[in-house]
Design a protein around this motif. Structure first.
Motif, PDB file in Angstrom:
ATOM      1  N   PHE A 165      23.700 -41.428 -55.652  1.00 56.53           N
ATOM      2  CA  PHE A 165      23.813 -42.839 -56.027  1.00 56.53           C
ATOM      3  C   PHE A 165      22.386 -43.368 -56.190  1.00 56.53           C
ATOM      4  CE2 PHE A 165      27.745 -41.934 -53.820  1.00 56.53           C
ATOM      5  CZ  PHE A 165      28.696 -42.577 -54.606  1.00 56.53           C
ATOM      6  N   ASP A 166      21.868 -43.247 -57.394  1.00 57.59           N
ATOM      7  CA  ASP A 166      20.443 -43.465 -57.646  1.00 57.59           C
ATOM      8  C   ASP A 166      20.152 -44.925 -57.987  1.00 57.59           C
ATOM      9  OD1 ASP A 166      17.830 -42.698 -57.845  1.00 57.59           O
ATOM     10  OD2 ASP A 166      18.010 -41.805 -59.844  1.00 57.59           O
ATOM     11  N   GLU A 167      20.517 -45.807 -57.089  1.00 54.87           N
ATOM     12  CA  GLU A 167      20.248 -47.239 -57.241  1.00 54.87           C
ATOM     13  C   GLU A 167      19.677 -47.756 -55.926  1.00 54.87           C
ATOM     14  OE1 GLU A 167      23.693 -49.307 -58.687  1.00 54.87           O
ATOM     15  OE2 GLU A 167      23.754 -48.166 -60.567  1.00 54.87           O
ATOM     16  N   PRO A 168      18.731 -48.684 -55.979  1.00 57.63           N
ATOM     17  CA  PRO A 168      18.003 -49.063 -54.759  1.00 57.63           C
ATOM     18  C   PRO A 168      18.868 -49.671 -53.668  1.00 57.63           C
ATOM     19  CG  PRO A 168      17.462 -50.547 -56.580  1.00 57.63           C
ATOM     20  CD  PRO A 168      18.219 -49.402 -57.165  1.00 57.63           C
ATOM     21  N   ASN A 169      19.998 -50.319 -54.027  1.00 54.13           N
ATOM     22  CA  ASN A 169      20.836 -50.924 -52.985  1.00 54.13           C
ATOM     23  C   ASN A 169      21.894 -49.968 -52.460  1.00 54.13           C
ATOM     24  OD1 ASN A 169      22.639 -50.857 -55.084  1.00 54.13           O
ATOM     25  ND2 ASN A 169      22.847 -53.076 -55.281  1.00 54.13           N
ATOM     26  N   MET A 170      21.863 -48.713 -52.913  1.00 56.90           N
ATOM     27  CA  MET A 170      22.773 -47.689 -52.394  1.00 56.90           C
ATOM     28  C   MET A 170      22.055 -46.881 -51.319  1.00 56.90           C
ATOM     29  SD  MET A 170      25.714 -47.832 -54.060  1.00 56.90           S
ATOM     30  CE  MET A 170      26.473 -48.324 -55.617  1.00 56.90           C
ATOM     31  N   LYS A 171      21.671 -47.548 -50.246  1.00 55.94           N
ATOM     32  CA  LYS A 171      20.914 -46.886 -49.189  1.00 55.94           C
ATOM     33  C   LYS A 171      21.798 -45.955 -48.372  1.00 55.94           C
ATOM     34  CE  LYS A 171      17.084 -50.090 -48.490  1.00 55.94           C
ATOM     35  NZ  LYS A 171      16.260 -50.790 -47.485  1.00 55.94           N
TER      36      LYS A 171
END
Length: 898
Positions: free
Chosen positions: A205-211
């Protein structure tokens, strides 16, 4: 025959006007060509996740593929959250390939993947295996869509994915690099994930809010010299086969994919530690064995900077270790494993210059600041990238100031950060700080001067407006509230507002600077002691056409106005609201002069009636270093935009005969060299007259600083010497050129030791009239040099020779990566283009590659293309509108003073 056809011969030079335009804008064109040729932006991170179980699933149907619309999204569905990535990467350095498998708990089956071969997918829920009927690797959205026979309902799912990829011929994702050491060429594997490249290393999940948290396993050779590094400490090492072993790292804290990092190399390290609120944390600096002795300073400045941040943020460093390895390109704030290019990490006082030392300090301080701003609290989406990069670009100056308090870093902020973005942001090809981006190309584009420098500049203005203590408290509150989570610009501003109360609206002021591009010009009119200010948008081209209604604020700003007089600085808050037509300020009783925007802390420009300018000229020596720097930069910029006559900044340069500080000379040198570029060849008499004038005004500083260095010379004196001697040599100062040539000839013939600070100058001007034999000698020195910083200085000297045939040879050599590293290719082309003899050669190179025609859809180079074109237009306009006025001043003033 042109260069692109493989031959070099004498050519007809372009007209002088064309040559001037080319030399003034060629660097932007080179950058544009670089981007259009698909050289990707320096990225930074990697790791893997698990999904949470509270969001509604997409309920993919058991039969049929997703619709075409579903294939084309660039944002993942916001109904799945990763929880944990258990990631194994198995790099084969010999084959240049890697295999891997990742497991994670997730409940929806759409995730990012690019350039990976997926071999197997297993989906389980509570021990029950779900039948996978399709694995669709969509190329449009860089996603993989996994369809199961039965519907996906809310819950926690376990997903196993086995995949493979290529380590070669790439600089992003997980890739292979190499370096030459005493044991020959050494292969390493490393990663670069920011902004959207983790998907090239593993499905995620290569999105910043998908920690998510990560457990990482890395394969490395059993060879004792090889190590494996990742964000957290090593947990255990086990034998994998006869030649490899598997290194397992501790489970990480929750973080974004772009912050993960994997390195397999034969680096060694030096070690120190830092005080983390009473707890000792190890700090290791890694580099190749040959460069290990050059890592000490990075460790020293890193220790001081991070201890300052622990105190400033009021929060301890959150991880159990901090490692700083040498890297192949750029610098990246991977959490716990911060990577740096050689030129930003390696330094010794016997091999590197003062400017090299400052670069190491500022880049180290910048990346370590991200441990809080960016890593601990991450922007929710790339629209708010400035929250990461703008803050780190500002706070780095505080970090370096703590480590090196005598360097005058707050004055240097003007020349290193503010002035360049004021120039860019005065064009129509600029963009707002907060800007909607969706695709990877759009995201890559905003890693630019606006996000970094403008972000830093408006934070500096905000701190000045609310006060240092309030700003610091607001930052700490923000970090504590959103720790291990994500935030947007409004969240940050709300925390600042909470500290200062409701006396004025922080968001209103800041939004005018973040959601619209550009900045204001304040025009001052005077009636006795009353100074009335009006505002308008400042543009380099005052005739440029734009629609003010495209901005919700109509290109008006809420401006915190400050001033300084001979009685001191203003202390009251003065806000010129975007909705007001004007504002009137009374000069304090007894003050003899007033200068608005003290220390250039505000992100705006000011222009005055001639009498007020002249009053400031008369009191130049009374101004602070920052205010003198500001006065010079303001006038050169206003003249370039046609807001004042060029006689004003040129007359102000007469004050330089008494100037000895670094930043004013930086601005003056840049402004005068730019004018000389425009005059180059247009009239040899006027060009030489202006050079003689500059030589005259630089002579007092030249004689004060001299070529003789002393152990007692401070950092700023060293930097000033470099700036002054460089300007003197560039305008043909007789003694300067003779000394440079003398030292160069002694060095090239006898290999004597040269000054670390002055060798770049000596290479450049000593090589100017060199013979082919001497040029070849220097080329041999360049080939045998291993230090990255020194190689760039040497090749800059090679590029300064006044011999077209030799410059053509250098361009050909650039094609051989064993001689010129790929990451230095465009730097060398820039050096050649800056040489008047080489301008036409590089112009041919640009035309042969006709980037605009080859890449009609510029992708990540769109913004740079627009900047290059606007720069060309502004250069044409300058020659048409200002050349005659400058020549007139040269004839009447400079000629009479030489």
């Amino acid at each position: 025959m042109s260069l692109c056809c493989g031959a070099a011969k004498p050519r007809k030079r372009p007209s002088r006007t064309v040559a001037v335009l080319v030399s003034c804008c060629l660097f932007l064109l080179i950058v544009c060509a670089c981007l259009l040729a698909a050289l990707v932006f320096v990225g930074k991170h990697i790791l893997y996740n698990h999904p949470h179980a509270r969001h509604v699933a997409r309920n993919l149907q058991p039969v049929g593929l997703p619709t075409e619309t579903e294939r084309r999204f660039w944002r993942l569905p916001n109904d799945t959250r990763p929880v944990l990535y258990d990631l194994t990467l198995l790099p084969d350095l010999a084959a240049g390939e890697f295999r891997g498998f990742v497991t994670g708990h997730r409940k929806d089956l759409v995730l990012h993947s690019k350039d990976l071969s997926i071999a197997e997918v297993v989906v389980r829920k509570e021990g029950r295996v779900l039948q996978v009927v399709d694995v669709d690797e969509s190329l449009v959205g860089e996603v993989v869509i996994i369809t199961t026979r039965e519907k996906i309902f809310p819950g926690v799912y376990y997903v196993f994915i086995r995949f493979g990829g290529n380590l070669k011929s790439r600089l992003t994702g997980f890739y292979q690099s190499q370096y030459s050491g005493s044991n020959g060429v050494r292969q390493i594997a490393t990663s670069k994930f920011e902004p959207t490249y983790a998907r090239q290393a593993f499905p995620c999940f290569d999105e910043p809010n998908m920690k998510s948290k990560y457990i990482v396993h890395l394969l490395k050779p059993k060879n004792a010299s090889y190590i494996a590094l990742s964000n957290f400490p090593v947990n255990k090492t086990e034998s994998y086969d006869e030649t490899h072993e598997l290194v397992t790292f501790d489970e990480t804290v929750s973080m974004s994919t772009y912050l993960s990092c994997f390195i397999v190399s034969d680096f060694t390290n030096t070690e120190t530690s830092f005080n983390n609120s009473g707890v000792t944390i190890p700090l290791k600096v890694y580099a190749s064995p040959e460069n290990l002795d050059k890592t000490t300073y990075a460790g020293e400045v890193g220790k001081k900077a991070i201890e300052y941040y622990v105190n400033y943020f009021g929060m301890p460093y959150p991880l159990p270790k901090l490692a700083i390895p040498d890297f192949v390109s750029g610098a990246m704030e991977h959490w716990g494993l911060v990577t740096f290019r050689e030129t930003a990490l390696l330094y010794t006082n016997t091999t590197h210059s003062t400017s090299n030392k400052q670069r190491v300090a500022t880049v180290v301080a910048h990346e370590l600041a991200h441990s809080w701003f960016g890593n601990l609290v991450t922007m929710d989406w790339w629209n708010d990238l400035w929250l990461n990069e703008g803050f780190a670009s500002y706070i780095e100056y505080k970090g370096v100031l703590a480590a090196e308090p005598t360097w005058g870093m707050l004055d240097q902020f003007l020349t290193a950060e503010l002035h360049s973005v004021l120039s860019l942001d005065a064009t129509l090809s600029s963009h707002p700080i907060v800007q909607t981006v969706v695709t990877p190309d759009q995201i890559t584009e905003i890693f630019d001067t606006i996000s970094y420098n403008k972000g830093a500049s408006i934070l500096r203005m905000l701190e000045s407006t609310v006060g240092e203590e309030n700003f610091q408290k607001g930052v700490t509150n923000y970090l504590k509230k959103y720790a291990y989570s994500n935030a947007v610009t409004a969240n940050f501003l709300t925390e600042i507002q909470g500290v200062i109360g409701n006396s004025w609206d922080v968001a209103e002021m800041m939004n005018t600077f973040t959601v619209q591009m550009g900045y204001p010009l304040l025009t001052v009119s005077v009636d006795g002691d009353n100074y009335t200010l009006t505002q308008s948008r400042f543009l380099k081209d005052p005739t440029a056409s734009y629609n003010s209604s495209e901005s919700i604020y109509g290109y008006k700003w809420t401006i915190p106005v400050t001033y300084v007089t001979d009685l001191g600085k203003s202390t009251d808050l003065i806000l010129f609201k975007y909705s007001d037509d004007k504002i009137t300020i009374q000069k304090p009783t007894g003050a003899t002069w007033i200068k608005f925007n003290y220390d250039q802390v505000g992100y705006y420009r000011v222009t005055y009636p001639d009498q007020e300018w002249n009053n400031l000229f008369s009191n130049y020596e009374s101004l602070s270093t920052s205010d003198r720097t500001h006065l010079l930069e303001e006038l050169f910029s206003l003249a370039e935009a046609g807001r004042v006559e060029y006689s004003l900044p040129l007359n102000l340069t007469k004050k330089l005969e008494q100037e000895i500080d670094y930043t004013p000379w930086c601005v003056a040198s840049s402004g005068l060299k730019n004018i000389l570029k425009y005059l180059n060849g247009s009239s040899s008499i006027q060009e030489e007259t202006l050079k003689a004038y500059v030589s005259k005004i630089v002579t007092p500083a030249y004689q004060n600083l001299t070529w003789d260095e002393s152990e007692g010379d401070g950092h700023l004196r060293k930097l000033t010497r470099i700036e002054v001697l460089s300007l003197a040599c560039s305008v043909g100062h007789t003694d300067c050129l003779l000394e440079a040539e003398s030292q160069f000839n002694t060095w090239i013939d006898n290999q004597t030791q040269l000054s670390q600070d002055l060798r770049s100058l000596i290479y450049k001007y000593g090589m100017k009239n060199a013979s082919e034999e001497t040029w070849q000698k220097m080329l041999d020195v360049y080939k045998s040099e291993s230090d990255a910083s020194e190689k760039l200085k040497l090749v800059n000297g090679l590029a300064n020779v006044q011999n077209e045939t030799l410059l053509s040879s250098l361009i050909e050599l650039c094609k051989n990566e064993s001689i010129v590293r790929g990451q230095d290719y465009f730097s060398v082309m820039q050096y050649i283009s800056s040489n008047p003899v080489g301008t036409s050669l590089v112009w041919d190179w640009v035309r042969c590659r006709n980037s605009f025609a080859m890449y009609p859809n510029a992708g990540a180079g769109t913004a740079n293309r627009a900047k290059a074109l606007e720069t060309v237009q502004n250069n044409i306009r300058w020659l048409a509108q200002y050349k005659a006025a400058v020549e007139s001043w040269v004839n009447s003033t400079a000629g009479g003073s030489t």
